[in-house]
Motif scaffolding. Sequence first.
Motif, mmCIF file in Angstrom:
data_model
loop_
_atom_site.group_PDB
_atom_site.id
_atom_site.type_symbol
_atom_site.label_atom_id
_atom_site.label_comp_id
_atom_site.label_asym_id
_atom_site.label_seq_id
_atom_site.Cartn_x
_atom_site.Cartn_y
_atom_site.Cartn_z
ATOM 1 N N ALA A 1 9.799 7.168 5.839
ATOM 2 C CA ALA A 1 8.868 7.690 6.839
ATOM 3 C C ALA A 1 7.822 6.714 7.513
ATOM 4 C CB ALA A 1 7.726 8.545 5.871
ATOM 5 N N ASP A 2 7.715 6.903 8.624
ATOM 6 C CA ASP A 2 6.534 6.143 9.127
ATOM 7 C C ASP A 2 5.444 6.109 8.755
ATOM 8 O OD1 ASP A 2 4.937 5.008 11.102
ATOM 9 O OD2 ASP A 2 5.349 6.111 13.011
ATOM 10 N N PRO A 3 5.076 4.772 8.254
ATOM 11 C CA PRO A 3 3.766 4.476 7.327
ATOM 12 C C PRO A 3 2.597 4.852 7.865
ATOM 13 C CG PRO A 3 4.868 2.577 8.232
ATOM 14 C CD PRO A 3 5.700 3.592 8.473
ATOM 15 N N GLU A 4 2.688 5.121 9.417
ATOM 16 C CA GLU A 4 1.288 5.581 9.910
ATOM 17 C C GLU A 4 1.115 7.102 9.747
ATOM 18 O OE1 GLU A 4 -0.034 2.801 10.934
ATOM 19 O OE2 GLU A 4 1.837 1.730 10.664
ATOM 20 N N ASP A 5 2.090 7.863 9.705
ATOM 21 C CA ASP A 5 2.061 9.146 9.644
ATOM 22 C C ASP A 5 0.767 9.856 9.070
ATOM 23 O OD1 ASP A 5 4.121 9.243 11.350
ATOM 24 O OD2 ASP A 5 5.705 10.309 9.910
ATOM 25 N N SER A 6 0.521 9.523 7.872
ATOM 26 C CA SER A 6 -0.636 9.980 7.023
ATOM 27 C C SER A 6 -1.871 9.631 7.539
ATOM 28 C CB SER A 6 -0.408 9.537 5.330
ATOM 29 O OG SER A 6 -0.543 8.100 5.573
ATOM 30 N N LYS A 7 -2.068 8.700 8.397
ATOM 31 C CA LYS A 7 -3.336 8.261 9.121
ATOM 32 C C LYS A 7 -4.161 9.428 9.850
ATOM 33 C CE LYS A 7 -1.941 3.374 9.210
ATOM 34 N NZ LYS A 7 -3.233 2.922 8.059
ATOM 35 N N ASN A 8 -5.374 9.237 9.995
ATOM 36 C CA ASN A 8 -6.225 10.036 11.014
ATOM 37 C C ASN A 8 -5.721 9.616 12.492
ATOM 38 O OD1 ASN A 8 -7.362 11.573 9.002
ATOM 39 N ND2 ASN A 8 -9.023 9.971 8.941
ATOM 40 N N ALA A 9 -6.175 9.983 13.533
ATOM 41 C CA ALA A 9 -5.768 9.655 14.830
ATOM 42 C C ALA A 9 -6.860 9.630 15.824
ATOM 43 C CB ALA A 9 -4.721 10.634 15.346
ATOM 44 N N ILE A 10 -6.762 8.619 16.741
ATOM 45 C CA ILE A 10 -7.628 8.643 17.635
ATOM 46 C C ILE A 10 -7.047 8.995 19.175
ATOM 47 C CG2 ILE A 10 -9.149 7.041 19.301
ATOM 48 C CD1 ILE A 10 -9.551 5.152 17.010
ATOM 49 N N PRO B 1 -5.404 -2.520 -15.029
ATOM 50 C CA PRO B 1 -6.717 -2.923 -14.501
ATOM 51 C C PRO B 1 -6.590 -3.869 -13.279
ATOM 52 C CG PRO B 1 -6.714 -2.755 -16.598
ATOM 53 C CD PRO B 1 -5.225 -2.548 -16.275
ATOM 54 N N ALA B 2 -5.403 -4.811 -13.132
ATOM 55 C CA ALA B 2 -5.508 -6.012 -12.328
ATOM 56 C C ALA B 2 -5.197 -5.406 -10.924
ATOM 57 C CB ALA B 2 -4.197 -6.736 -12.827
ATOM 58 N N VAL B 3 -4.337 -4.126 -10.957
ATOM 59 C CA VAL B 3 -3.778 -3.571 -9.580
ATOM 60 C C VAL B 3 -5.081 -2.686 -9.167
ATOM 61 C CG1 VAL B 3 -2.333 -1.928 -8.742
ATOM 62 C CG2 VAL B 3 -1.456 -3.284 -10.279
ATOM 63 N N ILE B 4 -5.713 -1.945 -9.952
ATOM 64 C CA ILE B 4 -7.016 -1.259 -9.632
ATOM 65 C C ILE B 4 -7.994 -2.176 -8.944
ATOM 66 C CG2 ILE B 4 -8.850 0.075 -10.368
ATOM 67 C CD1 ILE B 4 -7.082 1.142 -12.729
ATOM 68 N N ALA B 5 -8.143 -3.353 -9.435
ATOM 69 C CA ALA B 5 -9.115 -4.266 -8.913
ATOM 70 C C ALA B 5 -8.600 -4.941 -7.394
ATOM 71 C CB ALA B 5 -9.317 -5.630 -10.010
ATOM 72 N N ASP B 6 -7.486 -4.865 -7.258
ATOM 73 C CA ASP B 6 -6.881 -5.087 -5.666
ATOM 74 C C ASP B 6 -6.759 -3.929 -5.061
ATOM 75 O OD1 ASP B 6 -5.447 -6.144 -3.568
ATOM 76 O OD2 ASP B 6 -3.846 -7.186 -4.724
ATOM 77 N N MET B 7 -8.021 -3.581 -4.375
ATOM 78 C CA MET B 7 -8.098 -2.289 -3.615
ATOM 79 C C MET B 7 -7.001 -1.938 -2.552
ATOM 80 S SD MET B 7 -9.400 0.627 -3.810
ATOM 81 C CE MET B 7 -10.690 0.308 -4.786
ATOM 82 N N LYS B 8 -6.518 -3.067 -1.966
ATOM 83 C CA LYS B 8 -5.500 -2.981 -1.089
ATOM 84 C C LYS B 8 -4.183 -2.839 -1.393
ATOM 85 C CE LYS B 8 -3.781 -5.192 3.178
ATOM 86 N NZ LYS B 8 -3.771 -6.543 4.165
ATOM 87 N N ARG B 9 -3.765 -3.204 -2.706
ATOM 88 C CA ARG B 9 -2.499 -2.874 -3.489
ATOM 89 C C ARG B 9 -2.545 -1.679 -3.954
ATOM 90 N NH1 ARG B 9 0.203 -5.711 -8.667
ATOM 91 N NH2 ARG B 9 2.115 -4.944 -8.434
ATOM 92 N N PHE B 10 -3.758 -1.317 -4.586
ATOM 93 C CA PHE B 10 -3.998 -0.074 -5.382
ATOM 94 C C PHE B 10 -3.813 1.255 -4.296
ATOM 95 C CE2 PHE B 10 -6.646 3.283 -7.045
ATOM 96 C CZ PHE B 10 -6.322 3.590 -8.163
ATOM 97 N N VAL B 11 -3.963 1.039 -2.938
ATOM 98 C CA VAL B 11 -4.107 2.109 -2.151
ATOM 99 C C VAL B 11 -2.733 2.090 -1.781
ATOM 100 C CG1 VAL B 11 -4.755 2.816 0.336
ATOM 101 C CG2 VAL B 11 -6.606 1.819 -1.120
ATOM 102 N N LYS B 12 -2.249 1.180 -1.533
ATOM 103 C CA LYS B 12 -0.831 1.295 -0.921
ATOM 104 C C LYS B 12 0.310 1.907 -1.998
ATOM 105 C CE LYS B 12 2.807 -1.787 0.760
ATOM 106 N NZ LYS B 12 3.200 -3.228 1.019
ATOM 107 N N LEU B 13 -0.070 1.481 -3.408
ATOM 108 C CA LEU B 13 0.767 1.982 -4.549
ATOM 109 C C LEU B 13 0.571 3.422 -4.751
ATOM 110 C CD1 LEU B 13 0.620 -0.888 -7.200
ATOM 111 C CD2 LEU B 13 2.736 0.140 -6.306
ATOM 112 N N ASN B 14 -0.584 3.911 -4.335
ATOM 113 C CA ASN B 14 -1.100 5.322 -4.622
ATOM 114 C C ASN B 14 -0.124 6.099 -3.403
ATOM 115 O OD1 ASN B 14 -3.038 6.658 -6.607
ATOM 116 N ND2 ASN B 14 -4.094 4.627 -6.356
#
Length: 361
Positions: free
Chosen positions: A107-116, A27-40
């Motif tokens: 991997a390049d951490p940016e690879d999964s992102k959308n692009a402009i 629950p503590a990790v889920i509450a920290d959205m930035k960390r939760f996204v990174k861990l997922n």
Amino acid sequence: MSEDTLLSRLDGIVSRFEEVNTLITDPAVIADMKRFVKLNKEYRDLEKLVKARAEYKALLDGITEARSLLDTENDPEIREMAKEELETCTEKLPHKEEEIKLLLIPADPEDSKNAIMEIRGGTGGDEAAIFAGNLYRMYTKYCETKGWKTEVTDFSEGTSGGFKEIVFTVSGENVYGTLKYESGVHRVQRVPQTETQGRVHTSAATVAVLPEADEFDIELKESDVRVDTFCSSGAGGQSVNTTYSAIRLVHIPTGITVQCQDEKSQHKNKAKAMNELRSRIYAIEHQKYLDEISSKRKTMVSTGDRSAKIRTYNYPQGRITDHRINLTLYNLAAVLDGEIQPIIDQLIVAENAERLKENEL
């Protein structure tokens, strides 16, 4: 790399996978959205390795078992089955090892992102703008085949067609990791529509591909952004052209300016412009990262230097050449219709070969 060494590296990854699996339910990790996204994201990446490890271990076990049967069994049918199993597993093993080695490279951490994406007509005047329009059509057709969504945020039309500049977002799976190879100068050789003597001219357009920043990547202070409103120009009807729906944002600390006039709603235009501004600020830091990579090694597939000439489109010969990997194809019409996956595949293969060599795997 020996089988035992590879398995020992993978054993450490299994331990981390189990640890992350526990953390994302905390629950503590889920509450920290930035960390939760990174861990997922880490969980999804490790999951591929854990699955590959299980398949690799199964192949090794299959080889061991088949050899054991051949040493101990006299039954012809069992021996024949063991031979087939040994042959199949031995044939699959090197491919699985290569797959794991590539997965082990960070991997390049940016690879999964959308692009402009930003396409600008370069040298060549009207003809360069027309070519920029051709490239925009090529990319939108390609994105359709991938099931990706494209959305124009800003554009400036050329006097004879095409675009002096067009900016659009691409949303989908692994977008930046695929399109990043398109950054650079694209050159065209053809007889322009405006040419009366039938002479072949050379023009160019520049393509820039930026990773779209998440809200967690960049925190924008409202006090650092100046907001200007103005009437939209170009097609769009009376309501667009007579209301102050277009938005221009200026990031005061960096001087970066973006604008959006695609929507009738000022609110929607501001949201789009803010997203692009965040990405452009983020791209400055990302460019430092790319420069750092290129200073350490010069790969044949450069994704950092946007001034590099990467590709030539020759209309008289129906030829397209990618200069980074000396790839020449004679299917220009198909490529301009969006069939660029074969080129991107070759670029990925070349980049992976460089990365394997660099990491000495």
